[in-house]
Design a protein around this motif. Structure first.
Motif, PDB file in Angstrom:
ATOM      1  N   GLY A  38       0.814  -1.205   0.000  1.00  6.41           N
ATOM      2  CA  GLY A  38       0.000   0.000   0.000  1.00  6.41           C
ATOM      3  C   GLY A  38       0.849   1.256   0.000  1.00  6.41           C
ATOM      4  N   VAL A  39       1.890   1.276   0.842  1.00  5.31           N
ATOM      5  CA  VAL A  39       2.784   2.441   0.895  1.00  5.31           C
ATOM      6  C   VAL A  39       3.516   2.611  -0.430  1.00  5.31           C
ATOM      7  CG1 VAL A  39       4.850   3.414   1.975  1.00  5.31           C
ATOM      8  CG2 VAL A  39       3.059   2.385   3.390  1.00  5.31           C
ATOM      9  N   LEU A  40       4.035   1.524  -0.953  1.00  4.70           N
ATOM     10  CA  LEU A  40       4.753   1.593  -2.229  1.00  4.70           C
ATOM     11  C   LEU A  40       3.843   2.133  -3.327  1.00  4.70           C
ATOM     12  CD1 LEU A  40       7.358   0.906  -3.776  1.00  4.70           C
ATOM     13  CD2 LEU A  40       6.420  -1.377  -4.166  1.00  4.70           C
ATOM     14  N   ALA A  41       2.589   1.690  -3.355  1.00  3.94           N
ATOM     15  CA  ALA A  41       1.645   2.158  -4.368  1.00  3.94           C
ATOM     16  C   ALA A  41       1.395   3.659  -4.243  1.00  3.94           C
ATOM     17  CB  ALA A  41       0.334   1.390  -4.245  1.00  3.94           C
ATOM     18  N   GLY A  42       1.169   4.115  -3.016  1.00  5.58           N
ATOM     19  CA  GLY A  42       0.908   5.529  -2.804  1.00  5.58           C
ATOM     20  C   GLY A  42       2.114   6.397  -3.116  1.00  5.58           C
ATOM     21  N   GLU A  43       3.299   5.960  -2.700  1.00  6.66           N
ATOM     22  CA  GLU A  43       4.498   6.751  -2.942  1.00  6.66           C
ATOM     23  C   GLU A  43       4.842   6.809  -4.429  1.00  6.66           C
ATOM     24  OE1 GLU A  43       7.506   5.133  -0.322  1.00  6.66           O
ATOM     25  OE2 GLU A  43       6.997   6.606   1.223  1.00  6.66           O
ATOM     26  N   LEU A  44       4.682   5.689  -5.130  1.00  2.00           N
ATOM     27  CA  LEU A  44       4.933   5.702  -6.572  1.00  2.00           C
ATOM     28  C   LEU A  44       3.941   6.600  -7.294  1.00  2.00           C
ATOM     29  CD1 LEU A  44       5.790   1.988  -7.473  1.00  2.00           C
ATOM     30  CD2 LEU A  44       7.232   3.985  -7.875  1.00  2.00           C
ATOM     31  N   ALA A  45       2.681   6.502  -6.931  1.00  2.00           N
ATOM     32  CA  ALA A  45       1.653   7.321  -7.588  1.00  2.00           C
ATOM     33  C   ALA A  45       1.922   8.801  -7.380  1.00  2.00           C
ATOM     34  CB  ALA A  45       0.274   6.941  -7.063  1.00  2.00           C
ATOM     35  N   ALA A  46       2.452   9.158  -6.213  1.00  2.00           N
ATOM     36  CA  ALA A  46       2.733  10.563  -5.925  1.00  2.00           C
ATOM     37  C   ALA A  46       3.835  11.126  -6.821  1.00  2.00           C
ATOM     38  CB  ALA A  46       3.132  10.717  -4.462  1.00  2.00           C
ATOM     39  N   THR A  47       4.655  10.256  -7.391  1.00  2.00           N
ATOM     40  CA  THR A  47       5.707  10.709  -8.310  1.00  2.00           C
ATOM     41  C   THR A  47       5.210  10.841  -9.735  1.00  2.00           C
ATOM     42  OG1 THR A  47       6.520   8.507  -8.969  1.00  2.00           O
ATOM     43  CG2 THR A  47       7.373   9.440  -6.895  1.00  2.00           C
ATOM     44  N   GLY A  48       3.970  10.440 -10.003  1.00  2.00           N
ATOM     45  CA  GLY A  48       3.444  10.445 -11.363  1.00  2.00           C
ATOM     46  C   GLY A  48       3.415   9.077 -12.006  1.00  2.00           C
ATOM     47  N   PHE A  49       3.828   8.060 -11.273  1.00  2.00           N
ATOM     48  CA  PHE A  49       3.826   6.686 -11.793  1.00  2.00           C
ATOM     49  C   PHE A  49       2.384   6.236 -12.003  1.00  2.00           C
ATOM     50  CE2 PHE A  49       4.645   2.149 -11.876  1.00  2.00           C
ATOM     51  CZ  PHE A  49       5.926   2.057 -12.401  1.00  2.00           C
ATOM     52  N   ARG A  50       2.085   5.653 -13.140  1.00  2.00           N
ATOM     53  CA  ARG A  50       0.712   5.342 -13.499  1.00  2.00           C
ATOM     54  C   ARG A  50       0.295   3.946 -13.046  1.00  2.00           C
ATOM     55  NH1 ARG A  50      -1.256   9.034 -17.405  1.00  2.00           N
ATOM     56  NH2 ARG A  50      -3.268   8.020 -17.051  1.00  2.00           N
ATOM     57  N   GLY A  51      -0.945   3.846 -12.636  1.00  2.00           N
ATOM     58  CA  GLY A  51      -1.549   2.575 -12.285  1.00  2.00           C
ATOM     59  C   GLY A  51      -2.793   2.344 -13.121  1.00  2.00           C
TER      60      GLY A  51
END
Length: 474
Positions: free
Chosen positions: A222-235
């Protein structure tokens, strides 16, 4: 990536617009006690030997000093702290419970990741509490929406599978993600979700594996998903939509998307999260309430007990096992009935190596008979409500019986907040001492405030390293 509106984008707007100022006072009070309970069971979990093994494993890998872990010699990366504290929170099986359409322990995958990220970014206590509430609301809505039918759940069901979204939503809120980035975080979290493992390697396994519900991984994911998304990483922003949405990925046969859209003025899911009075699988608690009634004046002399008959619903009756480890013991109806009859206190008094090998406990376990009651089972399948009856057959020919239809801690019979605070003190004072435990309790019950969340996180470092694996007699 589709441009059309999706369920994940709707949830993204929900997270973005969530404001603590709109939350009713009684919900905030409930959330404070959920925080207190989560910190208590996280600290309490350090006393099992499995805690030492997993903490040493992750600590050896080092990394940025961002967040506190009880018993670790220094701070660890937020992802690592989320993993470890999520694992610890569930280790005693004393963590909070949700039993709506879904079943699970959402606090273990909301509070640890939110606290780790908040500490790493020096968020204030208000921002932290807001993120915690968001994590509960999003994860429970998803869990309820994808919960399989009772027939399907007897074959395949998971808890970490949906709980992974709690940490993702909380992290995205703390990092001030826009709705699109929150949707990305939820899509990425879906890729990190633990498989629905309960029926294979969970409660029905011959011996309980030590990852338990794999909540550590759900927190990290969950943390990894949120932190990546905050950088602009797409899901995958359409991960919940359509006939092949996440519900199918989670092996469910049911999906009710209307649950995802339930407004807060209609339902605060967090208010339905309950506190455990016993450190064992929730499915044993109806029987344990019966034992509590039968032993109101003290423990039972094993020599006076000829047989103990437990009748309960099918899920509880399936927990008829002889444990080899303290983790097995949490899911053994004969064990928890025996230690309760003997007057031991829930927590480490139950779940210690000494108790597991206690000849009095073993002798009493052999006299416990567990059977499934058809009416109780049908009631559980249709309503989720648990029931049990316990009859003590004594050597003088007499019988003593008790029945519980809604165990303590259910939404119908909530555990009083004073009992939650007493549980906190039972678990935390032996580890932090009276003064530090009282200071932490006061700080938690004072949130939200403008102080740094580090005032809540850093006291966890006060757990001595030698607390790991400590004797129940220490």
């Amino acid at each position: 990536m589709p441009d059309a509106d999706t369920l994940a984008l709707e949830l993204g707007r929900f997270v973005d617009e969530f404001d603590l100022d709109d939350v009713p006072a009684e919900v905030v009070t409930h959330a404070r006690h959920l925080l207190l309970d989560s910190l208590a069971v996280t600290l309490g979990g350090t006393r099992l030997d499995q805690a030492r093994l997993v903490t040493e494993f992750w600590s050896a890998r080092g990394g940025a000093a961002e967040a506190t872990v009880p018993g670790a010699e220094s701070k660890l990366p937020a992802t690592t702290a989320a993993y470890l504290n999520g694992y610890l929170a569930n280790l005693l099986d004393y963590d909070d419970t949700y039993s709506g359409r879904a079943i699970g322990h959402p606090g273990a995958t909301v509070v640890p990741p939110a606290l780790a990220v908040a500490e790493a970014h020096d968020a204030d206590a208000r921002e932290f509490l807001e993120a915690v509430l968001v994590g509960y609301e999003v994860s429970i809505r998803i869990g309820d929406a994808i919960m399989p039918t009772p027939e399907r759940s007897r074959e395949v069901v998971g808890t970490g599978t949906w709980q992974v979204f709690g940490g993702a939503a909380a992290t995205a809120k703390l990092l001030d993600c826009a709705p699109e980035a929150v949707a990305d975080a939820l899509g990425l979290a879906a890729m990190n979700a633990p498989v629905p493992l309960v029926r294979k390697v969970g409660i029905e396994a011959e011996r309980f594996q030590w990852l338990k519900n794999n909540y550590g991984w759900a927190c990290l994911g969950g943390v990894l998903a949120g932190e990546l998304a905050a950088t602009g990483f797409r899901g995958s922003r359409d991960v919940f939509d359509g006939p092949r949405g996440f519900w199918r990925m989670a092996a469910s046969d049911s999906f009710d998307e209307s649950v995802l859209r339930r407004p807060l003025d209609e339902w605060y899911a967090v208010a339905d999260v309950s506190f455990k009075p016993y450190s064992s699988c929730r499915w044993t608690h109806a029987a344990l309430d019966c034992v509590r009634e039968l032993t109101a004046e003290g423990g039972v002399d094993p020599a006076a007990v000829e047989r103990v008959d437990v009748e309960t619903f099918h899920e509880g009756a399936a927990l008829d096992s002889v444990p080899e480890t303290v983790l097995d013991a949490q899911f053994s109806m004969p064990f928890v009935v025996a230690v309760s009859l003997l007057g031991y206190r829930p927590g480490f008094e139950w779940l210690s190596p000494e108790r597991l090998s206690d000849p009095r406990v073993r002798a009493l376990m052999e006299r416990v008979r567990v059977t499934a009651d058809e009416a109780m089972s049908e009631r559980y399948d249709s309503t989720g409500r648990m029931a049990a009856s316990v009859t003590l057959h004594l050597t003088d020919g007499t019988e003593r019986s008790a029945r519980t239809d809604d165990p303590r801690g259910d939404p119908e019979t909530p555990l009083p907040y004073e009992a939650v605070r007493e549980k906190y003190r039972d678990l935390v004072v032996p580890l932090l001492g009276e003064t530090a435990a009282a200071d932490l309790e006061s700080a938690v019950l004072a949130v939200p405030n403008d102080g740094s969340v580090r005032s809540l996180a850093e006291p966890l470092a006060g757990v001595p390293i030698d607390a790991f694996g400590a004797s129940a007699d220490d």
